[in-house]
Design a protein around this motif. Structure first.
Motif, PDB file in Angstrom:
ATOM      1  N   ASP A   1       5.328   0.630  15.310  1.00 19.71           N
ATOM      2  CA  ASP A   1       5.798  -0.057  14.111  1.00 19.71           C
ATOM      3  C   ASP A   1       4.655  -0.587  13.247  1.00 19.71           C
ATOM      4  O   ASP A   1       4.893  -1.179  12.193  1.00 19.71           O
ATOM      5  N   THR A   2       3.396  -0.377  13.668  1.00 19.93           N
ATOM      6  CA  THR A   2       2.253  -0.773  12.847  1.00 19.93           C
ATOM      7  C   THR A   2       1.738   0.379  11.994  1.00 19.93           C
ATOM      8  O   THR A   2       0.672   0.284  11.395  1.00 19.93           O
ATOM      9  N   PHE A   3       2.484   1.453  11.926  1.00 18.54           N
ATOM     10  CA  PHE A   3       2.099   2.643  11.165  1.00 18.54           C
ATOM     11  C   PHE A   3       1.801   2.305   9.703  1.00 18.54           C
ATOM     12  O   PHE A   3       2.579   1.642   9.034  1.00 18.54           O
ATOM     13  N   VAL A   4       0.642   2.770   9.219  1.00 16.12           N
ATOM     14  CA  VAL A   4       0.243   2.613   7.820  1.00 16.12           C
ATOM     15  C   VAL A   4      -0.144   3.978   7.282  1.00 16.12           C
ATOM     16  O   VAL A   4      -0.978   4.681   7.873  1.00 16.12           O
ATOM     17  N   ASP A   5       0.444   4.372   6.176  1.00 23.18           N
ATOM     18  CA  ASP A   5       0.156   5.652   5.537  1.00 23.18           C
ATOM     19  C   ASP A   5      -1.112   5.514   4.704  1.00 23.18           C
ATOM     20  O   ASP A   5      -1.166   4.739   3.760  1.00 23.18           O
ATOM     21  N   LEU A   6      -2.162   6.274   5.035  1.00 20.45           N
ATOM     22  CA  LEU A   6      -3.441   6.237   4.313  1.00 20.45           C
ATOM     23  C   LEU A   6      -3.600   7.419   3.360  1.00 20.45           C
ATOM     24  O   LEU A   6      -4.690   7.644   2.845  1.00 20.45           O
TER      25      LEU A   6
ATOM     26  N   VAL B   1       4.220  17.926   5.886  1.00 20.51           N
ATOM     27  CA  VAL B   1       2.980  17.646   5.166  1.00 20.51           C
ATOM     28  C   VAL B   1       2.242  16.547   5.903  1.00 20.51           C
ATOM     29  O   VAL B   1       2.794  15.470   6.135  1.00 20.51           O
ATOM     30  N   SER B   2       1.000  16.793   6.298  1.00 18.07           N
ATOM     31  CA  SER B   2       0.267  15.801   7.079  1.00 18.07           C
ATOM     32  C   SER B   2      -0.259  14.695   6.176  1.00 18.07           C
ATOM     33  O   SER B   2      -0.766  14.944   5.083  1.00 18.07           O
ATOM     34  N   HIS B   3      -0.115  13.463   6.628  1.00 22.01           N
ATOM     35  CA  HIS B   3      -0.638  12.282   5.952  1.00 22.01           C
ATOM     36  C   HIS B   3      -1.604  11.569   6.893  1.00 22.01           C
ATOM     37  O   HIS B   3      -1.279  11.329   8.059  1.00 22.01           O
ATOM     38  N   ALA B   4      -2.771  11.213   6.384  1.00 22.07           N
ATOM     39  CA  ALA B   4      -3.697  10.381   7.155  1.00 22.07           C
ATOM     40  C   ALA B   4      -3.007   9.072   7.523  1.00 22.07           C
ATOM     41  O   ALA B   4      -2.276   8.492   6.713  1.00 22.07           O
TER      42      ALA B   4
ATOM     43  N   VAL C   1       0.854  -1.173   0.000  1.00 25.69           N
ATOM     44  CA  VAL C   1       0.000   0.000   0.000  1.00 25.69           C
ATOM     45  C   VAL C   1       0.896   1.231   0.000  1.00 25.69           C
ATOM     46  O   VAL C   1       1.663   1.454   0.917  1.00 25.69           O
ATOM     47  N   VAL C   2       0.801   2.027  -1.046  1.00 20.80           N
ATOM     48  CA  VAL C   2       1.580   3.251  -1.172  1.00 20.80           C
ATOM     49  C   VAL C   2       0.604   4.368  -1.474  1.00 20.80           C
ATOM     50  O   VAL C   2      -0.122   4.313  -2.472  1.00 20.80           O
ATOM     51  N   LEU C   3       0.560   5.383  -0.623  1.00 28.35           N
ATOM     52  CA  LEU C   3      -0.367   6.482  -0.815  1.00 28.35           C
ATOM     53  C   LEU C   3      -1.785   5.976  -0.987  1.00 28.35           C
ATOM     54  O   LEU C   3      -2.562   6.462  -1.796  1.00 28.35           O
ATOM     55  N   ALA C   4      -2.137   4.960  -0.192  1.00 26.46           N
ATOM     56  CA  ALA C   4      -3.480   4.368  -0.174  1.00 26.46           C
ATOM     57  C   ALA C   4      -3.873   3.754  -1.498  1.00 26.46           C
ATOM     58  O   ALA C   4      -5.035   3.540  -1.767  1.00 26.46           O
ATOM     59  N   SER C   5      -2.912   3.474  -2.368  1.00 22.64           N
ATOM     60  CA  SER C   5      -3.220   2.795  -3.622  1.00 22.64           C
ATOM     61  C   SER C   5      -2.785   1.355  -3.530  1.00 22.64           C
ATOM     62  O   SER C   5      -1.760   1.041  -2.942  1.00 22.64           O
ATOM     63  N   MET C   6      -3.554   0.442  -4.131  1.00 19.54           N
ATOM     64  CA  MET C   6      -3.195  -0.968  -4.141  1.00 19.54           C
ATOM     65  C   MET C   6      -2.322  -1.234  -5.363  1.00 19.54           C
ATOM     66  O   MET C   6      -2.737  -1.009  -6.499  1.00 19.54           O
ATOM     67  N   VAL C   7      -1.098  -1.727  -5.140  1.00 19.80           N
ATOM     68  CA  VAL C   7      -0.164  -1.996  -6.216  1.00 19.80           C
ATOM     69  C   VAL C   7       0.138  -3.474  -6.231  1.00 19.80           C
ATOM     70  O   VAL C   7       0.561  -4.037  -5.238  1.00 19.80           O
ATOM     71  N   SER C   8      -0.074  -4.124  -7.353  1.00 22.38           N
ATOM     72  CA  SER C   8       0.186  -5.557  -7.467  1.00 22.38           C
ATOM     73  C   SER C   8       1.534  -5.768  -8.114  1.00 22.38           C
ATOM     74  O   SER C   8       1.797  -5.262  -9.213  1.00 22.38           O
TER      75      SER C   8
END
Length: 823
Positions: A631-636, A620-623, A9-16
């Motif tokens: 360590d469970t931080f996820v960038d939304l 710059v704020s990121h959701a 998950v990068v910038l809340a996009s799903m990348v395969s």
């Protein structure tokens, strides 16, 4: 080469991430050995990620007559020449022992008849350490060899090989070397003696000895002998014989878990002819398949499978003196799920996402299925829109009721096909947004201003300003019970004020002005610092964090109380950290990620914490989402947004804002991490602060006026709450929401009025039409029939006037309400 297919998950996009699409189905050239002389009688071995060709000819070091050793790493363009082996013996056995050493044993010098050394060979230093010799009676030549899963090395059969006679036969003698005791163990003899055979470990607890020349040397055999490592028993019938009788060949276990038999000599004549034939044994079906042959016929050659999952065939006799060429064949690893998809329950109209992690070889293809039927991108059979049907990440956009069902992922390649676990998709139906509301000001008579920030169990919480000398306007925490007169000041003793921001069960959280002693021009005096506070069971608890100047708690689920702590550094900058308080001692646990400059927590739900981080470079704020640790931080952060933040979370959804060329209210889903833009048509800006049961609340700016609104998962499905306020209110914001089991909705927030000019706490409550018995938002014949059924069944729900008795009066009152209608 095992390809790992996984979701990032990068910038809340799903990348395969997928591997190369091309499949290597035939033999291709690999780097040839140095020089031009044929490379004969080498033993092939994989050591870590490196392929090695050990021993054989051409001999090196002049009169020393030492045997060459070469290594090749996958992707390299040339073989590396290593320190040679001592002596010119051929037909040596090799393996990697329990200690990780390359061991070399047996063989004969064809000119002198000298026996080969039994040693451990160090490829880096070229050193050779003596190991225990095999027992007397074990053939020195033409034996098969392999290594099992415990890295015990086998010597199997052997003898004169193709020169065997009745008087000088090949044998079935078997032995096994264990480096831990530096000793060879005698094993039961093979039932069929052979020389010039090939051996391989099948990866399933068996050693296979394939083909070779029979005892008296009169013929080759197609027999496959199986040795059960656990029981120590041999069988000539467990595995079907090879399609062709072969000797002087190689056998290798492919990355697909199948046994490959390569080249050798074949034919009725004992002399035979060199072939390039390749046969593959499926160990599940016990079926042999003939594959494309090697480009060069080979016998007395080396073979091994590299870390890239190619089988390398190296040098050998080709029927015309020999070759120094090398070729390789790709063996596709079977797909294997390393992470299974998880069930999903999403609110109708929002995205549903399934994903998995898969390892497998090149050319692996994927197909998602629903209820056993393959899916394709585009409009889906259930009403939603399908994307990623051929990847490891399936998205069902705007999921509809018909999309509910069982989903699984098929992964297939040349090795085979495997299905993931079947997991369910459930569609959760949010209540219809009521279209009738009452608006109530909660502003206390004693307050200068007020605002409501939370609601739970019929209680509303927030703050109100008042004059508390020496302060002319200071905020006080307040809890209401549905009207302005019920407002109660929660300011703890010893404090001058504070604010309540969130509520769950019996707990309220926020902040208070915590007193401390400070210097007042040489005299001690009382000062106050803003510190987090918990109100529970009628008591206030100071959540101040040692070493930090300030703190505030913003939301709670009754167990975790989340918020932000901050302090001023040496140069005057504020440093913020997200975290939560929990446990009997209410200890603080920081969630601040190492990659962040600052962070803050605003909401907690479903065991996750939500908020924002300031990431590098720039503030710059990121959701953001966390579990219970940093360590469970996820960038939304949505792709393309200038900044974003999560403000509220409940029931598997999160709301907040993203700057998309303007501040837009946004919705995330815990199961998808996808972002839905809630900005209503015609609005120049919007923000969402609360969500509950698939509905969202916040504000939208239309024609320059900020107005409280409520959504149902889409910017197009939005009701203006501001329109229910008196005209003197010029702006409003919805901050929190509660939905009762009967579908009634309470929204709290605040608004600005012009007469008098102040901010006032507000509450909106949905008004249900009395004749809407089934609560679907409309009064029609269905309600009439539903009420009749309930009434004659004695259902307490038919007690229309709620007097505790079901009688004819309820019936007449309902009929009257029905015909009056809901105009």
């Amino acid at each position: 080469m095992r390809i790992h297919h996984h979701v990032i998950v990068v910038l809340a996009s799903m990348v395969s991430l997928t591997g190369p699409g091309a499949r290597a189905q035939s033999w291709v050239a690999a780097p040839a050995f140095p020089g031009t002389e044929p490379r004969l009688d080498a033993a092939g071995l994989r050591v870590g990620g490196v392929i090695m060709a050990i021993g054989g000819s051409p001999l090196v070091d002049g009169a020393d007559r030492d045997a060459p050793v070469h290594s090749l790493s996958p992707g390299d363009s040339a073989w590396i020449t290593l320190t040679p082996l001592h002596g010119a013996a051929i037909h040596r056995g090799v393996g990697v022992d329990t200690l990780g050493r390359v061991v070399v044993f047996g063989g004969l010098d064809p000119e002198s008849g000298d026996l080969g050394d039994n040693c451990a060979y160090d490829p880096a230093a070229g050193l050779m350490t003596v190991i225990a010799p095999r027992a007397d009676g074990v053939p020195a030549d033409w034996f098969a060899y392999c290594t099992d899963a415990q890295h015990r090395v086998y010597s199997l059969g052997g003898g004169p090989g193709p020169l065997a006679t009745v008087d000088n036969p090949n044998t079935g003698v078997a032995a096994r070397y264990d480096a831990m005791g530096d000793a060879w163990e005698s094993l039961p003899d093979m039932p069929t003696p052979v020389g010039a055979a090939a051996a391989v470990y099948d990866g399933r607890g068996h050693v296979l000895v394939l083909g070779g020349v029979i005892a008296d040397g009169s013929a080759r055999t197609a027999n496959v002998a199986q040795f059960d490592v656990a029981s120590g028993a041999w069988s000539d019938s467990a595995i079907p014989g090879m399609p062709v009788a072969i000797s002087r060949h190689c056998a290798v276990l492919g990355a697909d878990g199948r046994v490959y038999v390569l080249g050798g000599e074949a034919g009725q004549d004992p002399v035979g002819s060199v072939v390039g034939a390749v046969f593959r044994l499926d160990l599940d079906a016990l079926v042999w398949t003939e594959l494309p042959p090697m480009t060069v016929p080979r016998a007395d050659f080396g073979a091994a499978r590299g870390a890239d999952d190619f089988i390398y065939a190296m040098g050998g006799r080709n029927g015309d003196g020999g070759t120094n060429t090398v070729e390789k064949l790709y063996t596709t690893p079977c797909p294997e799920f390393t992470r299974q998809p998880a069930p999903a329950a999403v609110w109708r109209g929002t995205p549903a996402v399934f994903s998995a992690d898969v390892t497998g070889g090149m050319g692996t293809v994927f197909r998602w299925r629903r209820d056993g039927q393959g899916l394709s991108d585009g409009p889906g059979p259930g009403g939603g829109t399908i994307s990623g049907a051929g990847t490891i990440c399936l998205v069902v956009s705007a999921a509809a009721d018909g999309d509910a069902g069982w989903y699984d992922l098929m992964a297939s390649n040349d090795c085979g096909a495997v299905a993931s676990n079947r997991v369910s998709l459930s569609i959760r139906t949010p209540p219809a947004i009521p279209d009738r509301w009452s608006a109530t000001s909660l502003h206390p008579a004693w307050a200068l201003w007020s605002r409501a920030m939370g609601v739970i169990g019929g209680r509303q919480v927030g703050g109100a300003g008042m004059a508390v000398p020496p302060y002319s306007n200071i905020e006080r925490p307040v809890v209401w019970a549905g009207d302005a007169e019920s407002g109660v000041d929660l300011t703890p003793l010893g404090s001058v004020g504070g604010g309540a921001l969130g509520a769950a069960a019996d707990d309220l959280v926020g902040w208070w002005w915590s007193p401390y002693t400070c210097d007042g021009g040489g005299e001690p005096q009382t000062c106050y610092a803003r510190q987090a506070c918990l109100w529970s069971g009628g008591e206030s608890v100071n959540l101040q964090v040692p070493g930090w100047d300030f703190s505030t708690a913003i939301d709670t689920d009754g167990t975790m109380h989340v918020g932000t702590i901050w302090r001023t550094d040496a140069v005057g900058n504020h440093v913020y950290q997200a975290g939560y308080w929990s446990g009997p001692e209410m200890g603080f646990r920081s969630l601040h990620p190492e990659v962040a400059v600052n962070s803050g927590a605003n909401a907690v739900s479903d065991g996750h914490v939500f908020g924002w981080v300031h990431v590098q470079p720039g503030l710059v704020s990121h959701a953001t989402m966390w579990g219970a640790s940093s360590d469970t931080f996820v960038d939304l952060h949505p792709a393309g947004a200038a900044r974003s933040s999560v403000y509220g979370a409940r029931d598997g959804q999160q709301v907040g804002m993203a700057d998309l060329g303007g501040i837009h209210a946004g919705l995330w889903s815990l199961s998808t991490w996808s972002f839905v833009d809630l900005n209503p048509p015609g609005a120049t800006a919007s923000e969402a602060f609360a969500c509950k049961m698939g509905l969202q609340a916040g504000s939208a700016t239309v024609a320059g006026q900020t107005r409280a609104v409520i959504w149902a998962g889409s910017g197009d499905v939005c009701v203006d709450l501001h329109s229910w306020l008196p005209s003197e209110f010029i702006s409003s914001v919805a901050r929190a929401m509660e939905i009762l089991p009967d579908g009634s909705v309470t929204v709290v927030g605040y608004g600005s009025r012009v007469n008098p000019a102040r901010t006032e706490a507000l509450m909106w409550r949905s008004l249900r039409c009395a004749a809407d018995f089934n609560g679907d938002g409309a009064a029609n014949s269905q309600d009439f029939f539903d009420y009749l059924n309930a009434f004659f069944a004695g259902d307490p729900a038919a007690d229309f006037n709620a007097d505790g008795t079901l009688n004819s009066q309820d019936f007449f009152e309902f009929v009257n309400a029905f015909f009056v209608g809901c105009g």
